[in-house]
Design a protein around this motif. Sequence first.
Motif, PDB file in Angstrom:
ATOM      1  N   LYS A 267      29.065  71.077 -23.808  1.00 50.26           N
ATOM      2  CA  LYS A 267      30.441  71.535 -23.945  1.00 50.26           C
ATOM      3  C   LYS A 267      30.929  72.236 -22.677  1.00 50.26           C
ATOM      4  O   LYS A 267      32.115  72.205 -22.358  1.00 50.26           O
ATOM      5  N   LYS A 268      30.008  72.835 -21.940  1.00 48.80           N
ATOM      6  CA  LYS A 268      30.342  73.485 -20.665  1.00 48.80           C
ATOM      7  C   LYS A 268      30.539  72.477 -19.541  1.00 48.80           C
ATOM      8  O   LYS A 268      30.975  72.834 -18.446  1.00 48.80           O
ATOM      9  N   GLY A 269      30.171  71.218 -19.800  1.00 47.53           N
ATOM     10  CA  GLY A 269      30.308  70.187 -18.774  1.00 47.53           C
ATOM     11  C   GLY A 269      29.077  69.982 -17.919  1.00 47.53           C
ATOM     12  O   GLY A 269      29.141  69.283 -16.900  1.00 47.53           O
ATOM     13  N   LEU A 270      27.940  70.579 -18.303  1.00 50.14           N
ATOM     14  CA  LEU A 270      26.715  70.395 -17.522  1.00 50.14           C
ATOM     15  C   LEU A 270      26.192  68.971 -17.690  1.00 50.14           C
ATOM     16  O   LEU A 270      26.294  68.378 -18.768  1.00 50.14           O
ATOM     17  N   GLN A 271      25.613  68.433 -16.611  1.00 48.53           N
ATOM     18  CA  GLN A 271      25.053  67.080 -16.651  1.00 48.53           C
ATOM     19  C   GLN A 271      23.620  67.141 -17.180  1.00 48.53           C
ATOM     20  O   GLN A 271      22.659  67.023 -16.429  1.00 48.53           O
ATOM     21  N   VAL A 272      23.510  67.333 -18.479  1.00 45.51           N
ATOM     22  CA  VAL A 272      22.207  67.387 -19.116  1.00 45.51           C
ATOM     23  C   VAL A 272      22.135  66.288 -20.161  1.00 45.51           C
ATOM     24  O   VAL A 272      23.098  66.022 -20.879  1.00 45.51           O
ATOM     25  N   SER A 273      21.019  65.610 -20.212  1.00 44.19           N
ATOM     26  CA  SER A 273      20.756  64.612 -21.240  1.00 44.19           C
ATOM     27  C   SER A 273      19.362  64.878 -21.797  1.00 44.19           C
ATOM     28  O   SER A 273      18.561  65.599 -21.194  1.00 44.19           O
ATOM     29  N   CYS A 274      19.069  64.289 -22.959  1.00 42.06           N
ATOM     30  CA  CYS A 274      17.792  64.582 -23.606  1.00 42.06           C
ATOM     31  C   CYS A 274      17.393  63.445 -24.527  1.00 42.06           C
ATOM     32  O   CYS A 274      18.198  62.560 -24.846  1.00 42.06           O
ATOM     33  N   SER A 275      16.153  63.494 -24.975  1.00 38.59           N
ATOM     34  CA  SER A 275      15.645  62.497 -25.918  1.00 38.59           C
ATOM     35  C   SER A 275      14.893  63.200 -27.037  1.00 38.59           C
ATOM     36  O   SER A 275      14.548  64.385 -26.942  1.00 38.59           O
TER      37      SER A 275
END
Length: 419
Positions: free
Chosen positions: A249-257
């Motif tokens: 929501k902050k716009g950070l480029q984070v992804s996960c599995s």
Amino acid sequence: MNILLKSVTIVNGSTKNLHLKEKDILIKNGLIEAIETTIEPNGKTRVIEINNLHVSLGWFDSGVSFGEPGYEERETIENGLLTAAKSGFTDVILNTSSHPTPDSASDIVYLKNAGKDQLTNLHPLGNLTVRGEGEVLAELYDMKNAGALGFYDYKHPMTNANLLKIALQYAQNFDGMVFSFPLDKSISGKGIVNEGITSTKLGLKGIPALAEELQVARDLFVLEYTGGKLFIPTISTANSVKLIADAKKKGLQVSCSVAAHNLVITDTALEDFDTKYKVMPPLRTAADIKALHKGVKNGTIDFVTSDHTPLNIELKHVEFDNANFGTIGLESIFGMLNQLFNVEETVELLTKGRSIFGMEEPQLEVGQEANLSLFTTNDTYKFSQGHIFSSSKNSIAIGKQITGKVVGAIANNQIVLNK
């Protein structure tokens, strides 16, 4: 090679005119030649006609392990990719779990060469640090140029927050993806299962959810400071989902599995001390599974992975404390997910996300390269060793009732079928 798929149901939400329609698909020399209501075979054409056959874009797994080099007795790259193809996967990202681990451009070139000319495309990761020891950054830029899709010290948490900071800053220069395994070793200690009622009852050392969540929170604070692209593989707790959702929501480029088995099996399965249930991250509680399901549904969790980890028998058939962590999962992931979600949702989970790693997304359209997975949806059966294609047999799914059966895959002008 010409292939004709007869009366297949297409599952592909991005092509509304074809989605859930029954069609014939003609493939010539690796390209989709025609998609019509009826196509008659002409000349030397291999006809595939199976009851209830469905087709989708080729499936993608964001994190598998084989053995080669160093642990070929667990799984060679050749057999690992054949296993992936038989399991419906046309693209897999290879973890840095070999010996030696890949931490140079030449190592990446070796892995790519070892996987070439197969149906399933192999996309290697490189180590984040030299030998995965967490002390000195590896040759990230050179490995990226050689074809590494990201940088990961497989299942080894980055204890040095400053080194993670430097890695995220440096990798931005070439759009590199940094992986960070979510575990704070100072909290987890010598734990081997989820800390809770089950671990207390069984007398097994526990790994609290806090060990994962502290690491996730720290990594997200570092990412917010540095910018860059961070991938958090195989989260397993409710609060990890919340932390990542807030970061997005902050716009950070984070992804996960999340690993498929962490969506299905709780830590109560440990009561028989069966080492097939010893995995990392550990099996958690029903409350965690509920939150993980929600995270998958709303897109907080980007990938569901098989977390395929072949292990030879002597590493599992020992006392629970001494057994290695890990399970294979390529062969069972479709059937396990198909128990939790409808077929459309399952296929969406298995096909999405290549663009996060800068990979080209395949298209199910006339004129495009055929990159397809073949499966049925109405087969219900108990998963057994006879359904395993891997050299190793350490499957957490053995004995589980699953729905849907993979028939095979088509890609790179090749076809692999299970029947």
